[in-house]
Design an enzyme around this catalytic site. Structure first.
Site, PDB file in Angstrom:
ATOM      1  N   HIS A 269       0.805  -1.232   0.000  1.00  0.00           N
ATOM      2  CA  HIS A 269       0.000   0.000   0.000  1.00  0.00           C
ATOM      3  C   HIS A 269       0.836   1.279   0.000  1.00  0.00           C
ATOM      4  O   HIS A 269       0.823   2.016  -0.970  1.00  0.00           O
ATOM      5  CB  HIS A 269      -1.018   0.056   1.152  1.00  0.00           C
ATOM      6  N   ASP A 320      -5.931  -7.880  -3.377  1.00  0.00           N
ATOM      7  CA  ASP A 320      -6.194  -7.581  -1.981  1.00  0.00           C
ATOM      8  C   ASP A 320      -7.543  -8.106  -1.471  1.00  0.00           C
ATOM      9  O   ASP A 320      -7.676  -9.294  -1.218  1.00  0.00           O
ATOM     10  CB  ASP A 320      -6.040  -6.068  -1.762  1.00  0.00           C
TER      11      ASP A 320
HETATM   12 ZN   LIG Z   1      -4.042  -6.582   2.391  1.00  0.00          ZN
END
Ligand SMILES: [Zn+2]
Length: 430
Positions: A269, A320
């Protein structure tokens, strides 16, 4: 070693461009022996097809596919990452072995039909309803095997339910009580994996779930074993604030100061990472995994992609939370979100100025490198992990070789994927 087959498609992706006339000689061990013009006669001709390396999904939580379609009503006002996380915990509390397995299988099957041949499963949901025996780890490996997917099980360390806080509610099913029990479990898993398609990596879930000493110890041992190490970093500002309060510096600065950063380390991220912390991390070879669809779905924010690329950052992509499983869409969103915020096109362009080639590298080679996998390239010595695209599919509109990569990525060409191969074993998709 014998030759199993010799494959030729109309067009083959070389890592930089589509070329015609390339033959792939594939050995009976499932590896590519040779890529070139001429050579042994073609045994399998893929007429009106293009070949690409299978996509590498570098970051997934397969079970979260169970949240698809839920949490999109906001009767009590708008939501955020933390309200989404509450919904996720609610689902976690309810899942039994069978439901967990079915969700994992569903996610992995959908990945395979979307052209994904390898997944990095960032796995922290270890325990059944009334046991603490890590049996969900084995279920993940079994589901990937049943779906026919190459998997790196990124085994999650998760000890605290926030900095300095005990695990609560559904989080207890994530528990790794201490480092010793974590490594014992990793050794058990090493004996269980099928070396042809399964390997392991090490994960500290985040600075919220492990303290800096634990992260440093996990990372040092992962390095000693030569295993990839992944960690969620700075997806949310709240994580940075809590970390500043507890340790007087943000998570990425902590990682930089406590770890001998290497190319085996992937930060996932980095939505709110300070530019200097990021530069220092990248200088030492750290990698970044971005998950644009999830980061949008959870209202995380927008990472500094031009900054990462300017510092030669190796970016890979992940699906994700699996609200949508599409590597072409992840790639497209990565570029489009930057276009919208910067009012410039071609933000994610490589040295040759080619956005599609750069995005394809993120979705293949870079993902493989982040997972410590020898895949993601069509080249001698690599397994025949491939995907075949129907050049006559209407979604592509019949572009020539110079426009094909962009048509695939920006046209969302999952519909044109007719088959995928892992280690030379083909699966046709309806
Ligand atoms: Zn994750």
């Amino acid at each position: 070693m014998g030759i199993a087959h010799v494959l030729e498609a109309d067009l083959t992706w070389t890592g930089a461009a589509f070329e015609s006339g390339l033959r792939l000689v594939i050995g009976d061990d499932g590896n590519i022996l040779e890529v070139g013009r001429g050579g042994p006669p073609v045994s399998h001709r893929l007429t009106r097809h293009a070949l690409l390396p299978g996509f590498v999904n570098a970051h997934s939580h397969a079970f979260q596919i169970g949240l698809r379609g839920s949490g999109e009503r906001y009767d009590g006002g708008s939501g955020d990452f933390w309200s989404w996380r509450e919904a996720m915990y609610e689902m976690v509390e309810a899942l039994d072995d069978e439901a967990f397995y079915e969700l994992s299988l569903r996610a992995f099957r959908e990945m395979r039909s979307a052209g994904i041949t390898s997944v990095g499963e960032f796995h922290y949901f270890h325990h059944g309803r009334d046991s603490a025996d890590f049996r969900f780890d084995s279920l993940v490996l079994a589901a990937a095997a049943q779906a026919g997917l190459r998997i790196v099980l990124l085994e999650g360390y998760y000890r605290t339910g926030g900095i300095g806080r005990p695990l609560a509610g559904g989080q207890r099913r994530f528990a790794t009580p201490d480092l010793d029990s974590y490594w014992r479990q990793l050794d058990r898993l090493a004996a269980e994996t099928d070396p042809r398609t399964q390997s392991l990596g090490v994960v500290a879930h985040s600075i919220r779930a492990a303290d800096p000493d634990e992260i440093a110890a996990l990372y040092a041992e992962a390095e000693r074993r030569g295993l990839p190490f992944h960690i969620h970093v700075e997806e949310q500002r709240q994580e940075i604030e809590a970390c500043l309060e507890a340790y007087s510096r943000p998570p990425m600065e902590l990682l930089n100061s406590r770890l001998e950063v290497s190319p085996r380390l992937t930060a996932v991220h980095c939505t709110h990472t300070d530019v200097r912390d990021m530069e220092r991390f990248l200088e030492r070879g750290g990698r970044v995994c971005l998950c644009p669809l999830t980061e949008a779905a959870l209202a995380d924010g927008i990472p500094d992609v031009p900054g990462i690329l300017a510092a030669d950052g190796a970016v890979c992509l992940g699906t994700d939370c699996n609200a949508r499983i599409s590597m072409t869409e992840e790639a497209r969103w990565l570029e489009y979100v930057q276009r919208l915020t910067r009012r410039r096109r071609g933000v994610v362009r490589g040295e040759t100025g080619d956005v599609a080639a750069t995005l394809l590298r993120f979705a293949t080679e870079n993902g493989a490198d982040a997972l410590g996998l020898r895949t993601g390239r069509i080249a001698a010595g690599y397994p025949a992990d491939l995907l075949a695209i129907d050049l006559d599919h209407p979604v592509l509109g019949g572009p020539g070789p110079t426009r094909l990569a962009a048509a695939i990525l920006f046209g969302g060409a999952e519909a044109a994927i007719t088959a995928t191969a892992i280690g030379g074993h083909w699966l046709e998709h309806a």
